[in-house]
Design a protein around this motif. Structure first.
Motif, PDB file in Angstrom:
ATOM      1  N   SER A 264      46.635 -32.078 -84.566  1.00  0.00           N
ATOM      2  CA  SER A 264      46.088 -32.632 -83.327  1.00  0.00           C
ATOM      3  C   SER A 264      45.694 -31.448 -82.446  1.00  0.00           C
ATOM      4  CB  SER A 264      47.114 -33.498 -82.597  1.00  0.00           C
ATOM      5  OG  SER A 264      47.335 -34.705 -83.275  1.00  0.00           O
ATOM      6  N   MET A 265      44.432 -31.448 -81.985  1.00  0.00           N
ATOM      7  CA  MET A 265      43.925 -30.312 -81.217  1.00  0.00           C
ATOM      8  C   MET A 265      43.309 -30.805 -79.902  1.00  0.00           C
ATOM      9  SD  MET A 265      42.182 -28.334 -84.478  1.00  0.00           S
ATOM     10  CE  MET A 265      41.703 -26.864 -83.592  1.00  0.00           C
ATOM     11  N   GLY A 266      43.910 -30.414 -78.789  1.00  0.00           N
ATOM     12  CA  GLY A 266      43.372 -30.733 -77.471  1.00  0.00           C
ATOM     13  C   GLY A 266      42.515 -29.589 -76.972  1.00  0.00           C
ATOM     14  N   ILE A 267      41.292 -29.891 -76.522  1.00  0.00           N
ATOM     15  CA  ILE A 267      40.323 -28.853 -76.166  1.00  0.00           C
ATOM     16  C   ILE A 267      39.919 -28.970 -74.702  1.00  0.00           C
ATOM     17  CG2 ILE A 267      38.045 -27.899 -76.680  1.00  0.00           C
ATOM     18  CD1 ILE A 267      38.319 -29.067 -79.504  1.00  0.00           C
ATOM     19  N   VAL A 268      39.970 -27.839 -73.988  1.00  0.00           N
ATOM     20  CA  VAL A 268      39.568 -27.775 -72.582  1.00  0.00           C
ATOM     21  C   VAL A 268      38.660 -26.570 -72.386  1.00  0.00           C
ATOM     22  CG1 VAL A 268      40.376 -27.442 -70.211  1.00  0.00           C
ATOM     23  CG2 VAL A 268      41.704 -28.835 -71.779  1.00  0.00           C
ATOM     24  N   THR A 269      37.605 -26.737 -71.591  1.00  0.00           N
ATOM     25  CA  THR A 269      36.785 -25.592 -71.191  1.00  0.00           C
ATOM     26  C   THR A 269      36.759 -25.519 -69.670  1.00  0.00           C
ATOM     27  OG1 THR A 269      34.615 -26.637 -70.884  1.00  0.00           O
ATOM     28  CG2 THR A 269      35.288 -26.167 -73.147  1.00  0.00           C
ATOM     29  N   ASN A 270      36.468 -24.331 -69.144  1.00  0.00           N
ATOM     30  CA  ASN A 270      36.310 -24.190 -67.691  1.00  0.00           C
ATOM     31  C   ASN A 270      34.836 -24.223 -67.308  1.00  0.00           C
ATOM     32  OD1 ASN A 270      35.647 -21.729 -68.808  1.00  0.00           O
ATOM     33  ND2 ASN A 270      36.722 -20.499 -67.273  1.00  0.00           N
ATOM     34  N   GLU A 271      34.012 -24.816 -68.187  1.00  0.00           N
ATOM     35  CA  GLU A 271      32.581 -24.941 -67.915  1.00  0.00           C
ATOM     36  C   GLU A 271      32.312 -26.080 -66.944  1.00  0.00           C
ATOM     37  OE1 GLU A 271      28.573 -24.899 -70.635  1.00  0.00           O
ATOM     38  OE2 GLU A 271      30.186 -26.228 -71.266  1.00  0.00           O
ATOM     39  N   ARG A 272      33.039 -27.179 -67.087  1.00  0.00           N
ATOM     40  CA  ARG A 272      32.822 -28.360 -66.251  1.00  0.00           C
ATOM     41  C   ARG A 272      33.826 -28.452 -65.111  1.00  0.00           C
ATOM     42  NH1 ARG A 272      30.044 -32.715 -68.659  1.00  0.00           N
ATOM     43  NH2 ARG A 272      29.196 -32.258 -70.712  1.00  0.00           N
ATOM     44  N   GLN A 273      34.929 -27.718 -65.206  1.00  0.00           N
ATOM     45  CA  GLN A 273      35.982 -27.839 -64.211  1.00  0.00           C
ATOM     46  C   GLN A 273      36.272 -26.483 -63.571  1.00  0.00           C
ATOM     47  OE1 GLN A 273      39.167 -30.611 -64.882  1.00  0.00           O
ATOM     48  NE2 GLN A 273      38.609 -30.819 -67.025  1.00  0.00           N
ATOM     49  N   ASP A 274      36.632 -26.531 -62.304  1.00  0.00           N
ATOM     50  CA  ASP A 274      36.972 -25.314 -61.573  1.00  0.00           C
ATOM     51  C   ASP A 274      38.450 -25.012 -61.800  1.00  0.00           C
ATOM     52  OD1 ASP A 274      36.827 -23.140 -59.878  1.00  0.00           O
ATOM     53  OD2 ASP A 274      37.235 -24.327 -58.082  1.00  0.00           O
ATOM     54  N   ILE A 275      38.745 -24.350 -62.899  1.00  0.00           N
ATOM     55  CA  ILE A 275      40.130 -24.040 -63.273  1.00  0.00           C
ATOM     56  C   ILE A 275      40.394 -22.568 -62.983  1.00  0.00           C
ATOM     57  CG2 ILE A 275      41.803 -23.972 -65.147  1.00  0.00           C
ATOM     58  CD1 ILE A 275      40.121 -26.103 -66.565  1.00  0.00           C
ATOM     59  N   ASN A 276      41.411 -22.303 -62.180  1.00  0.00           N
ATOM     60  CA  ASN A 276      41.713 -20.914 -61.839  1.00  0.00           C
ATOM     61  C   ASN A 276      43.170 -20.549 -62.074  1.00  0.00           C
ATOM     62  OD1 ASN A 276      42.970 -22.270 -59.767  1.00  0.00           O
ATOM     63  ND2 ASN A 276      41.454 -21.700 -58.211  1.00  0.00           N
ATOM     64  N   HIS A 277      43.864 -21.376 -62.843  1.00  0.00           N
ATOM     65  CA  HIS A 277      45.279 -21.091 -63.087  1.00  0.00           C
ATOM     66  C   HIS A 277      45.640 -21.389 -64.544  1.00  0.00           C
ATOM     67  CE1 HIS A 277      49.703 -21.573 -62.842  1.00  0.00           C
ATOM     68  NE2 HIS A 277      49.600 -20.676 -61.892  1.00  0.00           N
ATOM     69  N   TYR A 278      46.406 -20.497 -65.115  1.00  0.00           N
ATOM     70  CA  TYR A 278      46.854 -20.619 -66.502  1.00  0.00           C
ATOM     71  C   TYR A 278      47.539 -21.961 -66.760  1.00  0.00           C
ATOM     72  CZ  TYR A 278      50.509 -19.940 -70.091  1.00  0.00           C
ATOM     73  OH  TYR A 278      51.363 -20.095 -71.137  1.00  0.00           O
ATOM     74  N   GLY A 279      48.432 -22.359 -65.837  1.00  0.00           N
ATOM     75  CA  GLY A 279      49.179 -23.587 -66.021  1.00  0.00           C
ATOM     76  C   GLY A 279      48.303 -24.825 -66.080  1.00  0.00           C
ATOM     77  N   LYS A 280      47.205 -24.837 -65.313  1.00  0.00           N
ATOM     78  CA  LYS A 280      46.319 -25.994 -65.282  1.00  0.00           C
ATOM     79  C   LYS A 280      45.608 -26.166 -66.619  1.00  0.00           C
ATOM     80  CE  LYS A 280      44.208 -29.461 -63.371  1.00  0.00           C
ATOM     81  NZ  LYS A 280      44.946 -30.705 -63.074  1.00  0.00           N
ATOM     82  N   ILE A 281      45.186 -25.061 -67.231  1.00  0.00           N
ATOM     83  CA  ILE A 281      44.522 -25.129 -68.535  1.00  0.00           C
ATOM     84  C   ILE A 281      45.470 -25.722 -69.576  1.00  0.00           C
ATOM     85  CG2 ILE A 281      43.457 -23.777 -70.385  1.00  0.00           C
ATOM     86  CD1 ILE A 281      42.639 -21.740 -68.340  1.00  0.00           C
ATOM     87  N   VAL A 282      46.690 -25.221 -69.596  1.00  0.00           N
ATOM     88  CA  VAL A 282      47.675 -25.699 -70.569  1.00  0.00           C
ATOM     89  C   VAL A 282      47.966 -27.182 -70.349  1.00  0.00           C
ATOM     90  CG1 VAL A 282      50.043 -25.434 -71.400  1.00  0.00           C
ATOM     91  CG2 VAL A 282      48.701 -23.407 -70.807  1.00  0.00           C
ATOM     92  N   GLU A 283      48.077 -27.588 -69.079  1.00  0.00           N
ATOM     93  CA  GLU A 283      48.356 -28.986 -68.755  1.00  0.00           C
ATOM     94  C   GLU A 283      47.256 -29.916 -69.273  1.00  0.00           C
ATOM     95  OE1 GLU A 283      48.458 -31.804 -64.752  1.00  0.00           O
ATOM     96  OE2 GLU A 283      48.853 -29.659 -64.561  1.00  0.00           O
ATOM     97  N   LEU A 284      45.996 -29.538 -69.032  1.00  0.00           N
ATOM     98  CA  LEU A 284      44.876 -30.375 -69.458  1.00  0.00           C
ATOM     99  C   LEU A 284      44.778 -30.432 -70.984  1.00  0.00           C
ATOM    100  CD1 LEU A 284      42.162 -29.256 -66.874  1.00  0.00           C
ATOM    101  CD2 LEU A 284      43.399 -31.419 -66.912  1.00  0.00           C
TER     102      LEU A 284
END
Length: 519
Positions: A264-284
């Motif tokens: 199972s692979m969850g994928i997030v990019t910061n192209e569409r979202q304003d992500i500026n914190h390590y924890g937020k990327i991991v959470e998403l």
């Protein structure tokens, strides 16, 4: 609490100590001091420094013996030791290194060179301790550093969180040795599929991460899932492969059947979202990975991409009101428009469409011609005749009218465009963008203030208790109270009003959530 690296300085020369004290503190390090060998061992055991600067010529116990004793203590076994001494013969350096010192600098030394060596040792030690001993992949500290580096450099990238489905049951049945082989196999598959500038890390257990370029995401993830599914069968006994499952205990101790392992692979990019914190990327990414785990398709590895949009992106596209009594059309449009950054509000009948439009601000209105209550053609006429400067796009759609009559009626009503059902969704989306681009006008203001109600905006977060109305596609409306509206998640918990019953509401299962002042 001070989290700066701690350095133990062991030197009986006051001038050397003063030089080190001033420069180390200016560099942000916490200083611990000892002037002889005995005190050095005590300080090292009590304070557990991140690095030790050790002189050789000390009163009483010399630096050689101190170094040797430090390497026999569990608490300082891996602590970097930097020897500084006026002795400059090769035999002195060799002796120090053989006793466990990491480096040797002769006095007098250049303070900037010493600081550079300290920084290098601390970084190397942190990364070394973080490396997973089984897979030899970077661990949590290195993963965090890699993500923070890319965020600080304003890079656009993809973060993938991966774990192995049914690994625990496999490990319980076949044992740790075969389980470790599966972990190493997964790590090797990931190594083989990435490109030169990509990053693979091992969080621990059966959890891995991947950081790569956005344009290569699907290609890399496709290779990983394909190679894993193709190779995983060799770790099972042949009879289990023939059955397609193993029998083992779940976490509650119940005997169950478990399918062959997949990813199972969850994928997030910061192209569409304003992500500026390590924890937020991991959470998403964790959220997307858990979403995949709920899939009923257990026969193959899968990955899912988070296509949600942040507030900043929403504000650049616009708000669209869609009125149609066909729930399939509403879902089709919502699913395709929201990932592009449009904020969508859906209603089922003509009366609600007019009420919603009059009290809120929209950049576009899409309506079916035939609606319960008031027809779309009539609403179009009312809007065009009542609202000053109302030149926002109004797109009418219908599967009832023949094309010529549909066109004439829509044009007389003031529609900006007309489309007949059925339509091809990609062409429909392009037409919407064309109409919005051609209009280039300020959003029309509300006709009247309307009822004092706030509508849930998926780009905002709410923390205080709110009274809400939840609208379902079948027309049902549920009253509830919640403090957990979170657009970054997949849903929220609420208490049903009057029943004191706690339920979970998934955003994907409802049309909209309305925040109200009173029920």
């Amino acid at each position: 609490m001070n989290n700066n690296p701690k350095i133990l300085v062991v030197d009986d020369d006051p001038e050397i100590f003063k030089l080190l004290e001033v420069n180390l503190k200016n560099a942000g390090y916490e200083l611990i001091s000892a002037y002889d060998g005995e005190k050095a061992l005590v300080q090292a055991k009590q304070n557990q420094p991140d690095l030790i600067i050790l002189d050789i010529m000390l009163p009483g116990m010399d630096g050689y013996e101190v170094c040797q004793k430090l390497r026999t203590e569990k608490s300082t076994y891996l602590t970097p030791i930097l020897v500084t001494s006026a002795k400059d013969k090769p035999v002195d350096k060799i002796t120090s290194l053989k006793l466990g010192a990491n480096d040797y600098i002769t006095k007098p030394f250049d303070i900037n060179e010493l600081l550079a060596r300290i920084e290098s040792f601390l970084k190397h030690t942190e990364e070394t301790l973080s490396i997973n001993p089984l897979t030899r992949l970077p661990g949590n500290v290195s993963i965090m550093n890699e993500l923070n580096r890319r965020l600080n450099n304003k890079e656009r990238f993809t973060f993938v969180y991966l774990d192995i489905n049914n690994f625990k049951s496999f490990n319980d049945k076949y044992g740790f040795y075969r389980g470790d082989e599966v972990i190493k196999f997964t790590a090797e598959v990931m190594r083989q599929c990435i490109n030169e500038n990509d990053f693979v890390g091992h969080v621990g257990g059966d959890d891995f991460v991947l950081v790569c370029e956005i344009k290569n995401t699907e290609s890399i993830c496709g290779k990983i899932t394909g190679q894993f599914d193709e190779g995983i069968s060799k770790y099972y006994d042949s009879e289990d492969i023939k059955k397609g499952y193993i029998i083992s205990k779940d976490r509650q101790g119940n005997i169950k059947t478990f399918p062959i392992m997949t990813l199972s692979m969850g994928i997030v990019t910061n192209e569409r979202q304003d992500i500026n914190h390590y924890g937020k990327i991991v959470e998403l990414a964790t959220e997307m990975k858990n979403y995949i785990k709920t899939s009923k398709d257990t026969a193959r590895s899968m990955f899912a991409v988070d296509k949600r949009i942040s507030q900043e992106v929403y504000e650049t596209r616009g708000k669209i009101l869609i009125a149609d009594d066909d729930t399939n059309i509403l879902k089709l449009l919502r699913v395709n428009l929201e990932p592009m950054g449009y904020k969508i509000t859906c209603v089922f009948n003509g009366e609600d469409a007019l009420n919603e439009f009059t009290k809120s601000t929209y950049d576009m209105l899409i309506m079916d011609v035939v609606l319960p209550g008031r027809w779309g053609i009539d609403i179009c006429k009312l809007i065009r005749g009542t609202v000053k400067s109302s030149n926002i796009p109004i797109l009418l759609i219908s599967g009832v009218y023949d094309k010529l009559k549909f066109k004439l009626d829509a044009e007389r009503a003031g529609a900006s465009g007309i489309i007949t059902k059925p339509f091809e969704i990609n062409d429909f989306v392009k037409y919407i963008e064309k109409l919005l681009l051609a209009t280039k006008t300020e959003p029309t203001q509300a006709i009247s203030p309307g009822i004092n109600k706030k509508y849930f905006d998926i780009a905002k977060k709410y923390s205080a208790d709110k009274k809400i109305l939840v609208y379902y596609p079948d027309g049902k409306i549920v009253n509830g109270i919640t403090s957990a509206l979170n657009p970054g998640g997949s849903g929220f918990n609420m208490t049903i009003y009057g029943e004191n019953k706690r339920v979970y509401i998934a955003y994907s299962s409802v049309l909209r959530v309305e925040v109200v002042d009173e029920f």
